[in-house]
Design an enzyme around this catalytic site. Sequence first.
Site, PDB file in Angstrom:
ATOM      1  N   LYS A   1      -0.124  -4.927   8.813  1.00 36.68           N
ATOM      2  CA  LYS A   1       1.179  -4.523   8.263  1.00 36.68           C
ATOM      3  C   LYS A   1       1.940  -3.801   9.356  1.00 36.68           C
ATOM      4  O   LYS A   1       1.426  -2.875   9.973  1.00 36.68           O
ATOM      5  CB  LYS A   1       0.974  -3.604   7.058  1.00 36.68           C
ATOM      6  CG  LYS A   1       2.282  -3.136   6.447  1.00 36.68           C
ATOM      7  CD  LYS A   1       2.098  -2.773   4.998  1.00 36.68           C
ATOM      8  CE  LYS A   1       3.366  -2.258   4.386  1.00 36.68           C
ATOM      9  NZ  LYS A   1       3.707  -0.908   4.825  1.00 36.68           N
TER      10      LYS A   1
ATOM     11  N   GLY B   1      10.422  -4.681   2.010  1.00 39.24           N
ATOM     12  CA  GLY B   1      11.501  -3.729   2.209  1.00 39.24           C
ATOM     13  C   GLY B   1      12.630  -3.937   1.236  1.00 39.24           C
ATOM     14  O   GLY B   1      13.267  -4.996   1.221  1.00 39.24           O
TER      15      GLY B   1
ATOM     16  N   CYS C   1       3.462   2.341   8.907  1.00 33.51           N
ATOM     17  CA  CYS C   1       4.021   3.606   8.447  1.00 33.51           C
ATOM     18  C   CYS C   1       3.437   4.732   9.273  1.00 33.51           C
ATOM     19  O   CYS C   1       2.381   4.584   9.875  1.00 33.51           O
ATOM     20  CB  CYS C   1       3.800   3.793   6.951  1.00 33.51           C
ATOM     21  SG  CYS C   1       2.416   4.801   6.484  1.00 33.51           S
TER      22      CYS C   1
ATOM     23  N   PRO D   1       0.849  -1.198   0.000  1.00 34.12           N
ATOM     24  CA  PRO D   1       0.000   0.000   0.000  1.00 34.12           C
ATOM     25  C   PRO D   1       0.877   1.237   0.000  1.00 34.12           C
ATOM     26  O   PRO D   1       1.821   1.332   0.784  1.00 34.12           O
ATOM     27  CB  PRO D   1      -0.769  -0.114   1.332  1.00 34.12           C
ATOM     28  CG  PRO D   1       0.075  -0.992   2.200  1.00 34.12           C
ATOM     29  CD  PRO D   1       0.833  -1.903   1.286  1.00 34.12           C
ATOM     30  N   MET D   2       0.607   2.167  -0.886  1.00 33.29           N
ATOM     31  CA  MET D   2       1.356   3.435  -0.902  1.00 33.29           C
ATOM     32  C   MET D   2       0.364   4.567  -1.117  1.00 33.29           C
ATOM     33  O   MET D   2      -0.254   4.672  -2.188  1.00 33.29           O
ATOM     34  CB  MET D   2       2.410   3.432  -2.012  1.00 33.29           C
ATOM     35  CG  MET D   2       3.575   2.496  -1.753  1.00 33.29           C
ATOM     36  SD  MET D   2       4.822   2.563  -3.040  1.00 33.29           S
ATOM     37  CE  MET D   2       4.082   1.563  -4.308  1.00 33.29           C
ATOM     38  N   ALA D   3       0.223   5.396  -0.091  1.00 34.98           N
ATOM     39  CA  ALA D   3      -0.705   6.521  -0.178  1.00 34.98           C
ATOM     40  C   ALA D   3      -0.306   7.405  -1.354  1.00 34.98           C
ATOM     41  O   ALA D   3       0.881   7.691  -1.550  1.00 34.98           O
ATOM     42  CB  ALA D   3      -0.670   7.312   1.124  1.00 34.98           C
TER      43      ALA D   3
HETATM   44  C1  FMN Z   1       4.837   6.983  -1.251  1.00 37.97           C
HETATM   45  C2  FMN Z   1       4.669   5.923  -0.196  1.00 37.97           C
HETATM   46  C3  FMN Z   1       3.459   5.825   0.473  1.00 37.97           C
HETATM   47  C4  FMN Z   1       3.275   4.842   1.455  1.00 37.97           C
HETATM   48  N1  FMN Z   1       2.056   4.722   2.058  1.00 37.97           N
HETATM   49  C5  FMN Z   1       1.836   3.691   2.921  1.00 37.97           C
HETATM   50  C6  FMN Z   1       0.540   3.471   3.467  1.00 37.97           C
HETATM   51  O1  FMN Z   1      -0.421   4.193   3.184  1.00 37.97           O
HETATM   52  N2  FMN Z   1       0.385   2.419   4.315  1.00 37.97           N
HETATM   53  C7  FMN Z   1       1.430   1.587   4.652  1.00 37.97           C
HETATM   54  O2  FMN Z   1       1.232   0.646   5.421  1.00 37.97           O
HETATM   55  N3  FMN Z   1       2.657   1.771   4.139  1.00 37.97           N
HETATM   56  C8  FMN Z   1       2.878   2.783   3.288  1.00 37.97           C
HETATM   57  N4  FMN Z   1       4.107   2.931   2.717  1.00 37.97           N
HETATM   58  C9  FMN Z   1       5.165   1.947   3.018  1.00 37.97           C
HETATM   59  C10 FMN Z   1       5.189   0.832   1.970  1.00 37.97           C
HETATM   60  O3  FMN Z   1       3.998   0.080   1.983  1.00 37.97           O
HETATM   61  C11 FMN Z   1       6.391  -0.123   2.185  1.00 37.97           C
HETATM   62  O4  FMN Z   1       6.264  -0.731   3.443  1.00 37.97           O
HETATM   63  C12 FMN Z   1       7.739   0.578   2.131  1.00 37.97           C
HETATM   64  O5  FMN Z   1       7.808   1.468   1.018  1.00 37.97           O
HETATM   65  C13 FMN Z   1       8.898  -0.424   2.036  1.00 37.97           C
HETATM   66  O6  FMN Z   1       8.772  -1.224   0.880  1.00 37.97           O
HETATM   67  P1  FMN Z   1       9.645  -0.938  -0.469  1.00 37.97           P
HETATM   68  O7  FMN Z   1      11.094  -0.919  -0.050  1.00 37.97           O
HETATM   69  O8  FMN Z   1       9.326  -2.083  -1.366  1.00 37.97           O
HETATM   70  O9  FMN Z   1       9.219   0.387  -0.984  1.00 37.97           O
HETATM   71  C14 FMN Z   1       4.325   3.930   1.777  1.00 37.97           C
HETATM   72  C15 FMN Z   1       5.545   4.051   1.091  1.00 37.97           C
HETATM   73  C16 FMN Z   1       5.718   5.023   0.110  1.00 37.97           C
HETATM   74  C17 FMN Z   1       7.040   5.095  -0.617  1.00 37.97           C
END
Ligand code: FMN
Length: 328
Positions: free
Chosen positions: A139, A201, A100, A16-18
């Site tokens: 999460k 991650g 997060c 999930p990414m806001a």
């Molecule tokens: C732009 C952005 C928005 C994010 N929004 C959320 C969110 O709404 N909820 C959440 O649990 N994690 C959020 N995260 C964290 C990601 O879900 C993820 O745990 C984190 O980016 C690490 O994974 P990655 O290295 O594959 O990016 C967000 C990360 C990014 C970069």
Amino acid sequence: MQIGPYKLRNRLVLAPMAGVTDRPFRQLCKSLGAGLAVSEMVSCNSALWGSRQTLRRMNHEGEVDPRAVQIAGADPTMMAEAARFNVERGAQIIDINMGCPAKKVCHVMAGSALLQNERLVRQILDAVVAAVDVPVTLKLRTGWDPENRNAVAVAQIAEQAGVQALAIHGRTRACGYRGEAEYQTIRNVKQAVSIPVIANGDITGPEKARQVLELTGADAVMIGRAAQGRPWIFREIEHYLSTGQLLPEPGAKEIRTIMIEHINNLYEFYGEYTGVRIARKHIGWYSKGQRNGAEFRRRVNCAESAEEQMGIMQDFFNSLITPAEMAA
Ligand SMILES: Cc1cc2nc3c(=O)[nH]c(=O)nc-3n(C[C@H](O)[C@H](O)[C@H](O)COP(=O)(O)O)c2cc1C
């Protein structure tokens, strides 16, 4: 991997990414191989539920099952209500954000800050699990700082509460996005619980995905930032995990096709004004690393209409297509 009644087609999950994982992007990633795509978080604050942004976030029309919705907040009763509200609107899995910093949305210590308070974690999980009859997932990060990596304790609380899967980002809350993700704690969690564990991650490609699956023993991997501008990463990982072979990178012609469909879906979903603005960051990500990309981004970011934006984008990608690709 199985979450409640849902058998996923593979071991790959879009994080999930806001501001990123809206319906068009989730649909795109699912079509390119993501077995599960979790929506952007919806605040537990019911005052926001009528807002255009929240209604959009709750729009799942045409989305491939299962539809997973993330909620964030720190109040057990409000979280239970938010879960019920989303299930009534089509959520098939409720995911709770303790991964997060969600301060911006809830104005309280929510998200990963909750990891400091295991009693409250238990209350929230008990309340949400009791409120809905769909699977609840959680999460989390590995802890709240490197001296307090309590993910194992939280995972056990979650399992006792009836949570049906865990996604763990291999950093503590205090680490933000600094340093490298650490996978030993995820392995410890996997060994401590019997519900599915999803490792998250810094997974940037097929080889890293396999390495993390092997290191942690996790049931699946979750990919966030590496899918920005590269939604085909899921297809690449899926192929590598099943054959041991790396797929060639898509050429400019295929990227153009994927991007045009994605951007048109954004216009349709958000309307032209907002769609053009949301599209800018995705176009920027698609063009990252391409020849003359910086100059292209300067130009395309000035476009105010869908027609202008689409024209600049098509010209740029057309200029990158090789004669061999053109003939194919
Ligand atoms: C732009 C952005 C928005 C994010 N929004 C959320 C969110 O709404 N909820 C959440 O649990 N994690 C959020 N995260 C964290 C990601 O879900 C993820 O745990 C984190 O980016 C690490 O994974 P990655 O290295 O594959 O990016 C967000 C990360 C990014 C970069």
